[in-house]
Motif scaffolding. Structure first.
Motif, short mmCIF file in Angstrom:
data_model
loop_
_atom_site.label_atom_id
_atom_site.label_comp_id
_atom_site.label_asym_id
_atom_site.label_seq_id
_atom_site.Cartn_x
_atom_site.Cartn_y
_atom_site.Cartn_z
N TYR A 58 0.83 -1.20 0.00
CA TYR A 58 0.00 0.00 0.00
C TYR A 58 0.86 1.25 0.00
O TYR A 58 0.53 2.26 -0.63
N ASP A 114 -10.95 0.17 -3.42
CA ASP A 114 -10.43 1.38 -4.04
C ASP A 114 -10.85 2.64 -3.27
O ASP A 114 -10.01 3.48 -2.93
N PHE A 117 -9.25 2.77 0.35
CA PHE A 117 -7.81 3.00 0.29
C PHE A 117 -7.50 4.43 -0.13
O PHE A 117 -6.53 5.03 0.36
N LYS A 118 -8.29 5.00 -1.03
CA LYS A 118 -8.07 6.39 -1.44
C LYS A 118 -8.41 7.35 -0.30
O LYS A 118 -7.72 8.36 -0.11
N GLN A 119 -9.47 7.05 0.45
CA GLN A 119 -9.80 7.89 1.60
C GLN A 119 -8.72 7.82 2.66
O GLN A 119 -8.38 8.83 3.30
N GLN A 121 -5.58 7.26 2.05
CA GLN A 121 -4.47 8.05 1.51
C GLN A 121 -4.66 9.53 1.82
O GLN A 121 -3.72 10.22 2.24
N THR A 162 4.39 8.22 2.77
CA THR A 162 3.14 8.86 2.39
C THR A 162 3.17 9.34 0.94
O THR A 162 2.15 9.32 0.25
N ILE A 165 2.31 6.29 -1.55
CA ILE A 165 1.11 5.47 -1.34
C ILE A 165 0.48 5.12 -2.70
O ILE A 165 0.32 5.99 -3.56
N ASN A 166 0.12 3.87 -2.84
CA ASN A 166 -0.54 3.39 -4.06
C ASN A 166 -1.87 2.74 -3.69
O ASN A 166 -1.91 1.57 -3.32
N PRO A 167 -2.98 3.49 -3.78
CA PRO A 167 -4.27 2.92 -3.36
C PRO A 167 -4.72 1.73 -4.20
O PRO A 167 -5.57 0.96 -3.75
N GLN A 168 -4.16 1.57 -5.39
CA GLN A 168 -4.56 0.47 -6.27
C GLN A 168 -3.52 -0.65 -6.29
O GLN A 168 -3.42 -1.39 -7.26
#
Length: 220
Positions: A58, A114, A117-119, A121, A162, A165-168
């Motif tokens: 992540y 998705d 994980f984006k939230q 981030q 930070t 970070i790769n949400p995907q």
């Protein structure tokens, strides 16, 4: 990471505890004891290694995913089509688009992975930029410059993890396989809790009915 150790221990403890209780009720065999505790501890350690790789994935290093169940991830299906009549071209088949992520259909990956994980981030970046604005303390003792020496922390952030970070990351085959394993264990624990709660409610209802029957006055 280590922060997921308690979560993994609780999930495995609930799952194996539920299995042991069901086995005792159905067969009378009680497997609870020191051996079961050792098994849970060992499996917790193994599962924590998997989740540690997922956390690193992540934060930008998907190579740390172990891919424990990688062989069980289905290969991309192939959909056959007739050659194009307009151009006369075509090999008779075209590879279909691969469903990326541990869930099917793909919409579940979007909703369950998705978006959260984006939230997450955004949450990390928010606090990272707050720390970067602490002035001399953050610039001197906390923040780390980029590889090319950029120290404009108000725009690049304070923490290297930070920034990467790769949400995907779950689209990586190994990370997807590891997520399938971890989520399977966690969902199994939730299922055991749900079944246990329903069983206790049903047993309590039966006891209440039986008690009401015993208290009912006899009519002459």
């Amino acid at each position: 990471m280590v922060t997921l150790l308690p979560v993994n221990f609780i999930a495995l403890g609930i799952t194996f505890g539920g299995i042991a209780s069901a086995l005792k009720r159905s067969t009378g065999v009680d497997i609870r004891g020191r051996m079961l505790e050792i098994i849970v501890v060992l499996l917790t350690s193994a599962l924590t290694l998997v989740t540690s790789g997922l956390v690193r994935g992540y934060f930008g290093d998907s190579s740390q995913c172990l891919g424990v169940l990688e062989r069980l991830v289905p290969s991309p299906p192939t959909v056959h089509f007739a050659p194009s009549q307009a151009t006369g071209e075509g090999e008779g088949f075209t590879p279909a688009v691969q469903q990326e992520g541990p869930f099917y259909p793909a919409l579940l990956n979007k909703v369950l992975l998705d978006i959260p994980f984006k939230q997450l981030q955004l949450w990390y970046q928010k606090w990272d930029f707050i720390v970067s604005k602490l002035g001399f303390v953050s610039h001197r003792f906390i923040c780390v410059p980029t590889a090319d020496g950029n120290t404009d922390y108000s725009t690049i952030g304070c923490s290297p993890p930070t920034r990467t970070i790769n949400p995907q990351f779950y689209k990586d085959v190994k990370c997807s396989a590891d997520l399938s394993l971890v989520l399977g264990v966690w969902f199994a624990a939730l299922g055991v809790l749900l079944i246990g709660s329903m069983y206790r409610q049903l047993r309590g209802a039966r006891r209440n009915v039986a008690a009401a029957g015993r208290r009912r006055p006899h009519q002459d």
